[in-house]
Design an enzyme around this catalytic site. Structure first.
Site, short mmCIF file in Angstrom:
data_model
loop_
_atom_site.label_atom_id
_atom_site.label_comp_id
_atom_site.label_asym_id
_atom_site.label_seq_id
_atom_site.Cartn_x
_atom_site.Cartn_y
_atom_site.Cartn_z
N HIS A 1 -4.48 -0.63 5.85
CA HIS A 1 -4.01 0.14 7.01
C HIS A 1 -4.94 0.02 8.22
O HIS A 1 -5.54 1.01 8.66
CB HIS A 1 -3.74 1.60 6.65
CG HIS A 1 -4.75 2.27 5.75
ND1 HIS A 1 -6.09 2.27 6.02
CD2 HIS A 1 -4.61 2.97 4.59
CE1 HIS A 1 -6.73 2.94 5.08
NE2 HIS A 1 -5.85 3.35 4.19
N HIS B 1 1.58 5.39 -1.74
CA HIS B 1 1.25 6.56 -2.55
C HIS B 1 2.52 7.10 -3.19
O HIS B 1 3.42 7.56 -2.49
CB HIS B 1 0.59 7.65 -1.70
CG HIS B 1 -0.68 7.18 -1.05
ND1 HIS B 1 -1.90 7.27 -1.67
CD2 HIS B 1 -0.90 6.56 0.14
CE1 HIS B 1 -2.83 6.74 -0.88
NE2 HIS B 1 -2.24 6.30 0.22
N HIS C 1 -10.42 1.18 1.88
CA HIS C 1 -10.21 2.19 2.93
C HIS C 1 -11.41 2.08 3.85
O HIS C 1 -12.51 2.55 3.52
CB HIS C 1 -10.09 3.60 2.33
CG HIS C 1 -9.77 4.63 3.37
ND1 HIS C 1 -8.55 5.25 3.46
CD2 HIS C 1 -10.50 5.11 4.41
CE1 HIS C 1 -8.55 6.08 4.51
NE2 HIS C 1 -9.73 6.01 5.09
N ASP D 1 1.56 2.75 3.50
CA ASP D 1 0.71 3.94 3.34
C ASP D 1 1.54 5.21 3.36
O ASP D 1 1.05 6.28 3.75
CB ASP D 1 -0.39 3.98 4.40
CG ASP D 1 -1.51 4.94 4.04
OD1 ASP D 1 -1.59 5.34 2.86
OD2 ASP D 1 -2.30 5.29 4.93
N HIS E 1 0.88 -1.21 0.00
CA HIS E 1 0.00 0.00 0.00
C HIS E 1 0.90 1.23 0.00
O HIS E 1 1.50 1.58 1.01
CB HIS E 1 -0.91 0.02 1.24
CG HIS E 1 -1.83 1.21 1.27
ND1 HIS E 1 -3.19 1.08 1.42
CD2 HIS E 1 -1.60 2.54 1.18
CE1 HIS E 1 -3.74 2.28 1.40
NE2 HIS E 1 -2.79 3.19 1.27
C1 NCD Z 1 -3.38 9.21 2.00
C2 NCD Z 1 -2.93 10.24 0.96
O1 NCD Z 1 -2.41 11.29 1.37
O2 NCD Z 1 -3.08 9.98 -0.22
N1 NCD Z 1 -3.37 9.81 3.31
C3 NCD Z 1 -3.31 9.15 4.48
O3 NCD Z 1 -3.46 9.79 5.53
N2 NCD Z 1 -3.10 7.87 4.56
C4 NCD Z 1 -4.71 8.67 1.61
C5 NCD Z 1 -5.12 7.44 2.40
O4 NCD Z 1 -4.56 6.37 2.23
O5 NCD Z 1 -6.05 7.55 3.22
ZN ZN Z 2 -3.17 5.18 1.65
#
Ligand code: NCD
Ligand code: ZN
Length: 351
Positions: free
Chosen positions: A181, A22, A143, A254, A20
């Site tokens: 998460h 970003h 999520h 995450d 997971h």
């Molecule tokens: C994530 C993001 O910034 O894209 N933020 C987070 O707090 N984890 C989005 C997500 O996974 O909820």
């Molecule tokens: Zn995330």
């Protein structure tokens, strides 16, 4: 009870993957990608770009941008995902499955988190898509938080499980689901008790911090993420799940970069950047729990086994030598405040 202090100084494990992550896009992608690619073999890449990655064609283009951003000589495989909307068609699921590079479809409840506005307000509108995913064995990545303003922020995961996840599992018993998460005892127990089709990822920050970290001496925006940190009893339940050896729990950082100014603001963004030291932080968490011997299963085996992919064949080495995290790092033309900013981490990658 405090576990016995480990005497292990060096640990060699099969190369881990991040289930997971970003990565963002453009200059930010270019600058954060090496942090992940120098540690992990693969990562499940979240589709919450602006605009979101909703089609297989968009996922293919994003995958190509990621590969183009990879520094020469680095090996890394992005595992792509689609962003589920109420307009996603079953034919798109067929295309995603046939592509070979899309490995999951992400459910963001509308307005639950960063770039989730185009997410799903009513899951009942997605029946034919979920049916196709169940039939084709394409996992749904969830999520798991309700957005109902009447529900306490700290209860959003538990209420999501009761209101949405339990009915979903009843209606689609063969659908493969990753509850992303997880942050609570309720989520850990739900996943433990569920069928083998249900798994969960756990972040390093949820293993290392409880919600006191949000308010330590003042408001700490760099510890704000979604789902938000919970009480100590929940953190302990997550550690127990992670070190349990159960194949249902695996690594998902995450890691979510946001510029410093966007987090230190009157309405700060959710997301913690951990990619600069991700496996090191998990090593520290497992070491504190006296369970370094369980790190490899959690980091390198359970994820590929669930996603029906081969395990990585090379290894990485970690050593118990503390290193200092910089106060700030420059990424994508912006300043980021990395997790553990200005403090030390007990494990590092052996060079
Ligand atoms: C994530 C993001 O910034 O894209 N933020 C987070 O707090 N984890 C989005 C997500 O996974 O909820
Ligand atoms: Zn995330």
């Amino acid at each position: 009870m405090t576990p016995p202090e480990s005497t292990v100084q060096r640990l060699v494990i099969t190369r881990p993957d991040d289930w997971h992550l970003h990565l963002r896009d453009g200059a930010m992608l270019r600058d954060v990608l090496p942090d992940t690619a120098s540690r992990f073999g693969r990562a499940i890449v979240m589709p919450n770009l602006a605009p979101p990655v909703v089609t297989t064609a968009q996922a293919q283009a994003y995958r190509e941008r990621i590969l183009a951003a990879l520094p020469a000589g680095m090996r890394f495989e992005p595992l792509m995902t689609l962003y589920l909307t109420e307009d996603t068609a079953p034919a798109e699921i067929e295309r995603a499955r046939a592509s070979g590079f899309v490995h999951g479809v992400k459910l963001y409840p509308a307005n639950a988190t960063t770039n989730s506005q185009a997410g799903v307000a009513d899951l009942r509108r997605c029946g034919s898509v979920l049916e196709a995913m169940q039939r084709l064995g394409l996992p749904l990545l969830v999520h798991g938080e309700v957005t109902d303003p009447d529900v306490d922020v700290f209860d959003r995961e538990a209420v999501f499980i009761e209101r949405h996840l339990e009915p979903l599992v009843r209606d689609f018993p063969r659908l493969r689901i990753v509850l992303e998460h997880i942050t609570t005892t309720v989520a850990a127990q739900f996943v433990h008790a569920a069928s083998d089709n249900i798994a969960a990822t756990i972040t390093a920050h949820h293993l290392l911090l409880n919600r006191n970290a949000l308010f330590a001496g003042g408001l700490r925006p760099h510890h704000y993420c979604l789902p938000v940190l919970k009480r100590e009893m929940h953190r302990q339940a997550l550690v127990a799940a992670a070190i349990s050896g159960s194949p249902k729990f695996f690594l998902g950082t995450d890691s979510a970069p946001h510029p410093k100014h966007a987090k230190e603001s009157g309405c700060g963004c959710a997301g913690i950047y951990t990619a600069h030291a991700a496996i090191e932080l998990y090593a520290e968490a497992f070491d504190r729990a006296g369970a370094l011997d369980r790190l490899e299963g959690f980091s390198s085996f359970h994820g590929p086994d669930f996603y029906r992919l081969p395990r990585n064949s090379d290894t990485i080495a970690l050593e118990r030598i503390a290193f200092q995290v910089p106060d700030i790092i420059e990424k994508g033309g912006d300043t980021l405040v990395p997790f553990r900013s200005g403090e030390s981490i007990a494990w590092r990658i052996a060079r």
